[in-house]
Design a protein around this motif. Structure first.
Motif, PDB file in Angstrom:
ATOM      1  N   GLY A 139       0.824  -1.208   0.000  1.00 22.91           N
ATOM      2  CA  GLY A 139       0.000   0.000   0.000  1.00 22.91           C
ATOM      3  C   GLY A 139       0.853   1.251   0.000  1.00 22.91           C
ATOM      4  N   ASP A 140       0.664   2.100   1.021  1.00 18.83           N
ATOM      5  CA  ASP A 140       1.408   3.355   1.116  1.00 18.83           C
ATOM      6  C   ASP A 140       2.763   3.188   1.799  1.00 18.83           C
ATOM      7  OD1 ASP A 140      -0.538   4.791  -0.133  1.00 18.83           O
ATOM      8  OD2 ASP A 140      -1.505   5.488   1.706  1.00 18.83           O
ATOM      9  N   ASP A 141       3.070   2.005   2.266  1.00 23.38           N
ATOM     10  CA  ASP A 141       4.286   1.799   3.039  1.00 23.38           C
ATOM     11  C   ASP A 141       5.349   1.016   2.280  1.00 23.38           C
ATOM     12  OD1 ASP A 141       3.637   2.769   5.903  1.00 23.38           O
ATOM     13  OD2 ASP A 141       1.909   1.509   5.408  1.00 23.38           O
ATOM     14  N   VAL A 142       6.589   1.451   2.434  1.00 21.21           N
ATOM     15  CA  VAL A 142       7.745   0.682   1.981  1.00 21.21           C
ATOM     16  C   VAL A 142       8.615   0.406   3.191  1.00 21.21           C
ATOM     17  CG1 VAL A 142       9.904   0.751   0.680  1.00 21.21           C
ATOM     18  CG2 VAL A 142       7.792   1.510  -0.385  1.00 21.21           C
ATOM     19  N   TRP A 143       8.916  -0.871   3.409  1.00 26.23           N
ATOM     20  CA  TRP A 143       9.779  -1.293   4.508  1.00 26.23           C
ATOM     21  C   TRP A 143      11.019  -1.979   3.939  1.00 26.23           C
ATOM     22  CZ3 TRP A 143       8.508  -0.106   9.509  1.00 26.23           C
ATOM     23  CH2 TRP A 143       7.170   0.197   9.786  1.00 26.23           C
ATOM     24  N   ALA A 144      12.149  -1.739   4.567  1.00 27.29           N
ATOM     25  CA  ALA A 144      13.374  -2.468   4.234  1.00 27.29           C
ATOM     26  C   ALA A 144      13.976  -2.951   5.547  1.00 27.29           C
ATOM     27  CB  ALA A 144      14.359  -1.571   3.501  1.00 27.29           C
ATOM     28  N   TYR A 145      14.368  -4.226   5.579  1.00 20.42           N
ATOM     29  CA  TYR A 145      14.900  -4.797   6.814  1.00 20.42           C
ATOM     30  C   TYR A 145      16.163  -5.593   6.536  1.00 20.42           C
ATOM     31  CZ  TYR A 145      15.437  -7.785  10.926  1.00 20.42           C
ATOM     32  OH  TYR A 145      15.949  -8.440  12.022  1.00 20.42           O
ATOM     33  N   SER A 147      18.560  -8.128   8.362  1.00 23.80           N
ATOM     34  CA  SER A 147      18.643  -8.971   9.562  1.00 23.80           C
ATOM     35  C   SER A 147      20.035  -8.950  10.173  1.00 23.80           C
ATOM     36  CB  SER A 147      18.254 -10.418   9.214  1.00 23.80           C
ATOM     37  OG  SER A 147      19.213 -11.010   8.345  1.00 23.80           O
ATOM     38  N   LYS A 148      21.071  -8.711   9.364  1.00 26.86           N
ATOM     39  CA  LYS A 148      22.435  -8.719   9.881  1.00 26.86           C
ATOM     40  C   LYS A 148      22.677  -7.576  10.854  1.00 26.86           C
ATOM     41  CE  LYS A 148      27.241  -9.042   8.323  1.00 26.86           C
ATOM     42  NZ  LYS A 148      28.126  -9.116   7.122  1.00 26.86           N
ATOM     43  N   SER A 149      22.207  -6.388  10.490  1.00 23.89           N
ATOM     44  CA  SER A 149      22.393  -5.225  11.364  1.00 23.89           C
ATOM     45  C   SER A 149      21.192  -4.976  12.269  1.00 23.89           C
ATOM     46  CB  SER A 149      22.645  -3.975  10.522  1.00 23.89           C
ATOM     47  OG  SER A 149      21.509  -3.685   9.714  1.00 23.89           O
ATOM     48  N   ASN A 150      20.098  -5.707  12.011  1.00 24.60           N
ATOM     49  CA  ASN A 150      18.844  -5.506  12.740  1.00 24.60           C
ATOM     50  C   ASN A 150      18.376  -4.056  12.624  1.00 24.60           C
ATOM     51  OD1 ASN A 150      16.645  -6.515  14.205  1.00 24.60           O
ATOM     52  ND2 ASN A 150      17.519  -5.884  16.164  1.00 24.60           N
ATOM     53  N   GLU A 151      18.436  -3.549  11.387  1.00 26.94           N
ATOM     54  CA  GLU A 151      18.002  -2.179  11.099  1.00 26.94           C
ATOM     55  C   GLU A 151      16.819  -2.197  10.143  1.00 26.94           C
ATOM     56  OE1 GLU A 151      20.962   0.582   9.916  1.00 26.94           O
ATOM     57  OE2 GLU A 151      22.399  -0.045  11.442  1.00 26.94           O
ATOM     58  N   VAL A 152      15.950  -1.211  10.319  1.00 22.09           N
ATOM     59  CA  VAL A 152      14.730  -1.088   9.512  1.00 22.09           C
ATOM     60  C   VAL A 152      14.687   0.296   8.873  1.00 22.09           C
ATOM     61  CG1 VAL A 152      12.205  -1.043   9.557  1.00 22.09           C
ATOM     62  CG2 VAL A 152      13.450  -2.682  10.988  1.00 22.09           C
ATOM     63  N   ALA A 263      -1.918 -12.816   1.953  1.00 27.70           N
ATOM     64  CA  ALA A 263      -1.831 -11.408   2.337  1.00 27.70           C
ATOM     65  C   ALA A 263      -0.753 -11.180   3.381  1.00 27.70           C
ATOM     66  CB  ALA A 263      -3.190 -10.931   2.855  1.00 27.70           C
ATOM     67  N   SER A 264      -0.540 -12.179   4.243  1.00 33.48           N
ATOM     68  CA  SER A 264       0.459 -12.046   5.314  1.00 33.48           C
ATOM     69  C   SER A 264       1.883 -11.948   4.764  1.00 33.48           C
ATOM     70  CB  SER A 264       0.356 -13.230   6.265  1.00 33.48           C
ATOM     71  OG  SER A 264       0.564 -14.451   5.577  1.00 33.48           O
ATOM     72  N   THR A 265       2.080 -12.331   3.499  1.00 33.00           N
ATOM     73  CA  THR A 265       3.407 -12.251   2.887  1.00 33.00           C
ATOM     74  C   THR A 265       3.937 -10.831   2.917  1.00 33.00           C
ATOM     75  OG1 THR A 265       2.848 -14.068   1.383  1.00 33.00           O
ATOM     76  CG2 THR A 265       4.722 -12.690   0.764  1.00 33.00           C
ATOM     77  N   PHE A 266       3.033  -9.851   2.837  1.00 26.06           N
ATOM     78  CA  PHE A 266       3.439  -8.453   2.726  1.00 26.06           C
ATOM     79  C   PHE A 266       3.324  -7.687   4.038  1.00 26.06           C
ATOM     80  CE2 PHE A 266       1.455 -10.070  -1.150  1.00 26.06           C
ATOM     81  CZ  PHE A 266       2.549 -10.047  -2.008  1.00 26.06           C
ATOM     82  N   ASP A 267       2.972  -8.392   5.120  1.00 25.04           N
ATOM     83  CA  ASP A 267       2.915  -7.758   6.435  1.00 25.04           C
ATOM     84  C   ASP A 267       4.332  -7.588   6.981  1.00 25.04           C
ATOM     85  OD1 ASP A 267       0.180  -7.720   6.319  1.00 25.04           O
ATOM     86  OD2 ASP A 267      -0.076  -9.571   7.480  1.00 25.04           O
ATOM     87  N   PHE A 268       4.552  -6.498   7.713  1.00 30.33           N
ATOM     88  CA  PHE A 268       5.859  -6.320   8.343  1.00 30.33           C
ATOM     89  C   PHE A 268       5.701  -5.570   9.664  1.00 30.33           C
ATOM     90  CE2 PHE A 268       9.741  -4.019   9.323  1.00 30.33           C
ATOM     91  CZ  PHE A 268      10.678  -5.052   9.270  1.00 30.33           C
ATOM     92  N   LYS A 269       6.416  -6.030  10.662  1.00 27.01           N
ATOM     93  CA  LYS A 269       6.492  -5.367  11.958  1.00 27.01           C
ATOM     94  C   LYS A 269       7.947  -5.378  12.382  1.00 27.01           C
ATOM     95  CE  LYS A 269       4.671  -5.437  16.674  1.00 27.01           C
ATOM     96  NZ  LYS A 269       3.789  -6.158  17.627  1.00 27.01           N
ATOM     97  N   ALA A 270       8.447  -4.220  12.750  1.00 30.35           N
ATOM     98  CA  ALA A 270       9.856  -4.118  13.132  1.00 30.35           C
ATOM     99  C   ALA A 270      10.163  -5.047  14.301  1.00 30.35           C
ATOM    100  CB  ALA A 270      10.185  -2.679  13.508  1.00 30.35           C
TER     101      ALA A 270
END
Length: 407
Positions: A139-145, A147-152, A263-270
């Protein structure tokens, strides 16, 4: 939403056809016999099939291997990455910045997981051993994560709705036949396009669209695009150099499913404890980068402005005001410009950088004088000692000839 979907259905095929239309001539050819055994199809019909593809959903595993013919840059890359990491700690670019992370794909082999559900939901995950880097558009959100640095990294306002989508829809041909006609109309006599048999990609039957330059002097031997026989979706892309050896780019699905991803494929929570960087600040500027006006102040302070930074001349413009010129056509097009300054000497660079530059460059001489050709398997660049630059997907000799002809 209907207008957006209409535009998005052409995104992949239009990108393929758009590149081809700039430089190619279409040569109809029937598919040769091969495995699997598919009905015969002409190159024009295959382009129409790509354009007619209405793939909105898919998921799968994608492998990308890139070999530009460059010497090992492991040491340099590590140094740059360390510098980037320290810069992020001090308010520079974070390790999760998408533009920074995706540049990793320009060398070596990488495995990716991809998923798409229409124009508003996509996910790309780069796998690196036990580490993962994910880029999610929902939707309106773009997330990048990372895992190595644990940064979002998070940015709002990424919806595909709006004027951009409407503009793209207006600029695209209305039907697959019209798209194929546009390719033919824009094409010259520089290239042949044929159907070079069939193949099996990710367990699916595919036709092979083969694009080959007719001109001598190009570094490109061929471009092959494997097209799914049922959906018209491109499944694999291979770019080969006239130098032979491994392909410059070999990218394709190893597994693919055209069903709708959950739909859960595109869910993200930091994750807990992760450092989160917001993409835009309250002024609408990138949070992790300085505003343009601040960059300009820094350049003025350290180098006397942009002119001072580049020794009195911006790249692409000479001291007498001449800008970039383009010579040649099709696959042998060369961009040339005058920096207005003498070429830097590699022996003045740091030792580790000097060795890298020496491995890239060949000294050349001609009517133009002398200079250095910096080479890869596809793009080569000649920089003369008096500061003129010639660059293109052409051979070393083609660059030297162009420089000689300019005298």
């Amino acid at each position: 939403m209907a207008e957006t979907r209409k535009a998005s259905r052409y995104v992949v095929p239009f990108a393929v056809a758009g590149v081809a239309a700039a430089t190619i001539g279409l040569v109809p050819a029937l598919a040769a016999s091969g495995d699997p055994d598919l009905p015969e199809i002409t190159a024009q019909q295959l382009i129409e099939k790509i354009a007619a593809s209405d793939t909105q959903t898919l998921s799968g595993t994608f492998k990308v291997t890139t070999d530009l013919g460059l010497p090992s840059v492991a040491g340099l890359a590590d140094s740059f990455m360390d510098g980037a990491a320290s810069g992020a700690a001090g308010g520079g670019t974070p390790s999760t910045d998408p533009t920074e992370m995706l540049t990793k794909l320009i060398s070596g082999s990488h495995t990716l997981r991809v998923a798409a559900d229409g124009p508003d939901r996509q996910k790309l995950t780069i796998l690196d051993g036990s580490d993962e880097y994910s880029l999610i558009h929902n939707g309106d959100d773009v997330w990048a994560y990372d895992s190595k640095s644990n940064e979002v990294f998070h940015e709002k306002g990424a919806s595909s709705e709006g004027p951009a989508g409407e503009k793209a829809d207006k600029e695209l041909p209305g039907t697959p036949k019209e798209l194929a006609d546009e390719v033919l109309k824009a094409a010259g006599d520089t290239t042949s396009i044929t159907v070079g048999g069939t193949a099996t990609v990710a367990g699916r039957d595919a036709y092979q669209l083969v694009i080959k330059p007719k001109q001598s002097g190009s570094t490109v031997d061929s471009v092959k695009i494997a097209v799914d026989a049922k959906t018209g979706t491109p499944l694999k892309f291979t770019l080969a150099s006239v130098e032979g050896g491994k392909p410059v780019i070999d990218a394709g699905f190893t597994k693919v499913d055209f069903g709708k991803p959950a739909a859960s494929t595109f869910d993200f929570k930091a994750p807990k404890g992760a450092k989160v960087t917001e993409g835009l600040n309250e002024d609408g500027e990138p949070e992790h980068r300085k505003a343009p006006k601040d960059v300009e102040k820094d350049l003025e302070k350290e180098f006397g402005g942009l002119d001072g930074l580049f020794g009195g001349a911006m790249p692409g413009a000479s001291s007498d005001g001449q800008g970039m010129n383009v010579i040649g056509e099709g696959w042998t097009t060369i961009a040339t410009y005058d920096t207005g300054a003498k070429a830097p000497k590699t022996d003045e660079a740091p030792k580790e950088v000097q060795g890298f530059l020496d491995s890239l460059g060949d000294e050349v001489n001609g009517k133009f004088g002398s200079g250095t050709v910096f080479k890869t398997k596809i793009v080569n660049a000649l920089m003369t000692d008096d500061g003129k630059v010639y660059v293109g997907a052409v051979t070393k000799q083609a660059l030297v000839d162009a420089a000689n002809a300019a005298k």
